[in-house]
Design an enzyme around this catalytic site. Sequence first.
Site, PDB file in Angstrom:
ATOM      1  CG  HIS A 134     -17.238-126.747 -34.306  1.00  0.00           C
ATOM      2  ND1 HIS A 134     -18.247-126.514 -35.199  1.00  0.00           N
ATOM      3  CD2 HIS A 134     -17.713-126.384 -33.091  1.00  0.00           C
ATOM      4  CE1 HIS A 134     -19.287-126.022 -34.561  1.00  0.00           C
ATOM      5  NE2 HIS A 134     -18.992-125.919 -33.286  1.00  0.00           N
ATOM      6  CG  ASP A 161     -17.114-128.260 -38.001  1.00  0.00           C
ATOM      7  OD1 ASP A 161     -17.703-129.134 -37.342  1.00  0.00           O
ATOM      8  OD2 ASP A 161     -17.338-127.039 -37.892  1.00  0.00           O
ATOM      9  CG  MET A 179     -15.808-117.654 -34.992  1.00  0.00           C
ATOM     10  SD  MET A 179     -16.383-119.356 -35.021  1.00  0.00           S
ATOM     11  CE  MET A 179     -18.162-119.120 -35.082  1.00  0.00           C
ATOM     12  CD  GLU A 199     -23.406-119.896 -30.272  1.00  0.00           C
ATOM     13  OE1 GLU A 199     -22.285-120.042 -30.808  1.00  0.00           O
ATOM     14  OE2 GLU A 199     -24.461-120.374 -30.734  1.00  0.00           O
ATOM     15  CE  LYS A 214     -29.326-124.640 -28.201  1.00  0.00           C
ATOM     16  NZ  LYS A 214     -28.879-125.740 -29.069  1.00  0.00           N
ATOM     17  CD  GLU A 235     -27.825-120.123 -32.758  1.00  0.00           C
ATOM     18  OE1 GLU A 235     -26.605-120.428 -32.741  1.00  0.00           O
ATOM     19  OE2 GLU A 235     -28.741-120.942 -32.916  1.00  0.00           O
ATOM     20  CG  HIS A 246     -28.811-120.325 -29.011  1.00  0.00           C
ATOM     21  ND1 HIS A 246     -27.447-120.463 -28.934  1.00  0.00           N
ATOM     22  CD2 HIS A 246     -29.236-121.282 -29.880  1.00  0.00           C
ATOM     23  CE1 HIS A 246     -27.075-121.474 -29.710  1.00  0.00           C
ATOM     24  NE2 HIS A 246     -28.134-121.977 -30.311  1.00  0.00           N
ATOM     25  CG  ASP A 270     -23.781-117.972 -34.146  1.00  0.00           C
ATOM     26  OD1 ASP A 270     -22.836-117.454 -34.784  1.00  0.00           O
ATOM     27  OD2 ASP A 270     -23.659-119.007 -33.472  1.00  0.00           O
ATOM     28  CG  ASP A 325     -30.883-124.938 -31.658  1.00  0.00           C
ATOM     29  OD1 ASP A 325     -31.286-123.889 -32.176  1.00  0.00           O
ATOM     30  OD2 ASP A 325     -29.686-125.259 -31.599  1.00  0.00           O
ATOM     31  CG  ASP A 374     -29.655-124.123 -35.400  1.00  0.00           C
ATOM     32  OD1 ASP A 374     -29.695-123.124 -34.666  1.00  0.00           O
ATOM     33  OD2 ASP A 374     -28.979-125.132 -35.132  1.00  0.00           O
ATOM     34  CG  ASP A 422     -24.857-121.562 -35.792  1.00  0.00           C
ATOM     35  OD1 ASP A 422     -24.672-122.540 -36.544  1.00  0.00           O
ATOM     36  OD2 ASP A 422     -24.797-121.644 -34.560  1.00  0.00           O
TER      37      ASP A 422
HETATM   38  C1  GLT Z   1     -23.677-125.993 -32.710  1.00  0.00           C
HETATM   39  C2  GLT Z   1     -24.552-124.999 -31.992  1.00  0.00           C
HETATM   40  C3  GLT Z   1     -24.306-123.613 -32.450  1.00  0.00           C
HETATM   41  C4  GLT Z   1     -22.942-123.113 -32.121  1.00  0.00           C
HETATM   42  C5  GLT Z   1     -21.869-123.847 -32.804  1.00  0.00           C
HETATM   43  C6  GLT Z   1     -20.548-123.344 -32.312  1.00  0.00           C
HETATM   44  S1  GLT Z   1     -22.040-125.533 -32.746  1.00  0.00           S
HETATM   45  O1  GLT Z   1     -24.098-126.145 -34.010  1.00  0.00           O
HETATM   46  O2  GLT Z   1     -25.910-125.369 -32.209  1.00  0.00           O
HETATM   47  O3  GLT Z   1     -25.261-122.727 -31.963  1.00  0.00           O
HETATM   48  O4  GLT Z   1     -22.856-121.797 -32.582  1.00  0.00           O
HETATM   49  O5  GLT Z   1     -19.939-124.208 -31.414  1.00  0.00           O
HETATM   50 MN    MN Z   2     -24.713-120.760 -32.759  1.00  0.00          MN
HETATM   51 MN    MN Z   3     -28.726-122.923 -32.594  1.00  0.00          MN
END
Ligand code: GLT
Ligand code: MN
Ligand code: MN
Length: 388
Positions: free
Chosen positions: A55, A58, A89, A182, A184, A218, A221, A246, A256, A258, A288
């Site tokens: 980003h 970042d 990206m 993306e 979510k 993702e 998500h 992702d 979430d 991750d 991600d």
């Molecule tokens: C954030 C989010 C991710 C996205 C990123 C891209 S930022 O961390 O949780 O899923 O991919 O903006």
């Molecule tokens: Mn993501």
């Molecule tokens: Mn996520």
Amino acid sequence: MAPYTPTPDDRFTFGLWTVGNVGRDPFGGPTREPLSAPYIVQKLAELGVYGVNLHDNDLVPIDATAAERDRIVREFKQALSDHGLKVPMATTNLFGDPAFKDGAFTSADARVRAYALQKTMASMDLGAELGAETYVFWGGREGTEVDGSGKLLDALGWFRDSLNYLAEYSESQGYGYRFALEPKPNEPRGDIFLPTVGSALGFIATLARPELFGVNPEFAHETMAGLSFPHAIAQAIDAGKLFHIDLNDQKMGRFDQDLRFGAENPKGAFFTVKLLEDSGYTGMRHFDAHALRTEDEAGVWAFARGCMRTYLILKEKARQWDEDAEIQAALQAYRVQDAGVGEAATRFSPENAAALKAHAFDRVALGARGPGLEQLDQLTMELLLGVR
Ligand code: GLT
Ligand code: MN
Ligand code: MN
């Protein structure tokens, strides 16, 4: 080289925000020191990573002066060239600053929407300068808790106008970006607009330049939405819209998480890898995810290595699966090729339709057939568990 050691040919990428995650959560502050962007570049290159994504903020703080921005970008580019890492990206942080607390492109405040456009154009300039080809839109704050605001339809229109504007900006600048939406379902908003891959695909068809837009699904998500990630990416692949991905992991029905790729649902991860490899997907394999909040820096690099090793192990398992005679025989038996009606069911014509309508099917026999899926699935499990 030891087996399952990644190389840049594997096209693995991480975000600065992923390995740079300091372990903050809603209940506690950071548990790790921040890592500088040039240091992250060096460490990822040592691990065999292809590229690093980012980003705008970042890398460059939101309140940096032009001179600070130029110095930071110069040092980052130097690190990229020293260590041979790419930036495939780029994306915009449209969620962290309080200005975006009620949305960016879908804020009810026209000034915020205009600021979001301005910030994104500057971030697209940065991404282009770094060589990025894909531009992601994750609309984390694009949503509501209060539907009494009455903005549901307006918000989708504002979102569409913004994406159309930015696509034209990219084309007019000659950036040639491919954009990836993306989805979510929730978090940080109660309900986020375009909650699933299917929603995003439907929305893309309404844009002025749909050919420039695809999706960035993702794993976590779709899982949060209670959906199957392999099914989501299969639909994106089928539509020619899998522009980015992702990879991570997630327990259903949770915040979430991750998690490290494959950490929670190895079977879902296996079929994800298999779909990517079988479909000839040539894009980045982006992780991600982030190390658990419990971890120190060593845990961060163990996490990153683990994501890539698991991918490569599952890729090898997918190859074994394709070559496993018993699995292939089970598959062949499952797929009955000949419907016994000649051409009648393959292509519509009045004659074919008449022939098909006249055909006598043994409905009871069709219903009685056991397709062998229990055995097929057990064979897959045994292969994944390492006894085949
Ligand atoms: C954030 C989010 C991710 C996205 C990123 C891209 S930022 O961390 O949780 O899923 O991919 O903006
Ligand atoms: Mn993501
Ligand atoms: Mn996520």
